[in-house]
Design an enzyme around this catalytic site. Structure first.
Site: not given
Length: 336
Positions: A49, A209, A21, A205, A54
């Site tokens: 993943d 942070a 991502w 995910w 995306y």
């Protein structure tokens, strides 16, 4: 690398899962992205993943190219469906039977594979009957295009309803993919207990942070050049909730804990999420291959109870725990 069972299934995945991502097809060039995937493979990561949304499909294509030639049976490939894709037509979004059937075929073409190991509902679709969605997922499984089904950012009640239908349809709903970190613990009170009961694991995910838990963002100072907070392609929006001065100040208090363990703050953050026995894997991304090698070291880090308690003390005033935030951060209606 450590391998953990995913939910109440026989599938094992790598405890660190490589995700793309905001990187592949967007933030980094394709050759760098391929080098990062190679670094992940070299480090023992076998689980990857991605999602169709995306970079509007480009991330899946880059990952498919990077993994091409690898032994397919030695990999676990996950992708997701829900958000708008393609030209963003009126049916290019959501969890309708039409969109799921068309999206899985497009994802498989981009990923250059005949099947994905895990196909995930990227959000809950409030505008499609859940029965239709689960029937569509069952069809994907029966066609051999996906082996297992998962969800992402579903509430405990939504997970329970989806799991009941999956059982009726004879398919396995085995995973939840929520945001989870030292700072964002909204799944602990409801989603995790429900998942334990029903036999789902978490694939989390943003365990660092969005990079804030690395300690590189300092209170009162501009973000480092080239960091996610300066990325105008989506990264800056995703991180802004963690850039408050009180959060950044508290995070700096984790440095002595990391020093005591002899690890980096990023490794500490990853090791922390992996201490939760309902977490099968933490998703890590990278914009440079060396970041992957650093992240993998977290798998061997054991945090003793007294340091876990100290982490809680340091962060107590800035941790988000409200389970209602799962629903609050999800779309109330399909995005146009």
């Amino acid at each position: 690398m450590e391998f953990r069972y995913l939910g109440r299934s026989g599938l094992k995945i790598s405890a660190l899962t490589y995700g793309n991502w905001l990187t592949h097809g967007s933030q980094v060039e394709n050759d760098v992205a391929s080098a990062c995937v190679r670094a992940a493979l070299d480090a023992g990561i076998t689980s990857f993943d991605t999602a169709d949304v995306y970079a509007n499909g480009a991330a899946e294509s880059v990952l498919g190219d990077a993994l091409h030639g690898e032994r397919r049976e030695s990999l676990e490939i996950f992708t997701k469906v829900y958000w708008p894709t393609g030209p963003r037509g009126h049916n290019d979004v959501g969890l309708s039977r039409k969109h799921i059937a068309e999206s899985i075929n497009a994802s498989l073409r981009r990923l250059r594979t005949d099947y994905v190991d895990l196909y995930q509902a990227h959000r809950f679709d409030t505008e499609t009957p859940l029965e239709e969605t689960m029937q569509a997922f069952a069809q994907v499984v029966r066609q051999g295009k996906a082996l297992y089904i998962g969800v992402s950012e579903w509430t405990a009640d939504q997970i329970r309803a989806g799991h009941a239908l999956a059982q009726q349809l004879g398919i396995q709903l085995i995973s939840s993919q929520p945001q989870y970190s030292m700072l964002w613990r909204v799944i602990e009170d409801q989603v995790v207990p429900t998942s334990r009961e029903l036999g789902l694991s978490q694939i989390v995910w943003s365990p660092v942070a969005q990079g804030v838990l690395t300690g590189k963002y300092l209170p009162g100072q501009p973000p480092p050049a080239g960091s996610r907070a300066t990325d105008d392609k989506g990264g800056a929006r995703s991180i802004e909730r963690f850039l408050r001065p009180e959060v950044l100040t508290a995070v700096q208090g984790l440095a002595p804990v990391a020093d005591e363990l002899g690890v980096t703050m990023a490794q500490l953050a990853l090791a922390w999420v992996l201490t939760n026995d309902n977490v099968a894997a933490a998703i890590v991304g990278a914009s440079r291959p060396e970041q992957v090698a650093d992240n993998v070291k977290a798998v061997d880090v054991q945090i003793p109870p007294e340091l876990l308690a100290r982490i809680d003390e340091v962060l107590t005033d800035v941790v988000v725990r409200d389970p209602a935030m799962t629903a609050a951060t999800a779309p109330a209606a399909r995005p146009a």
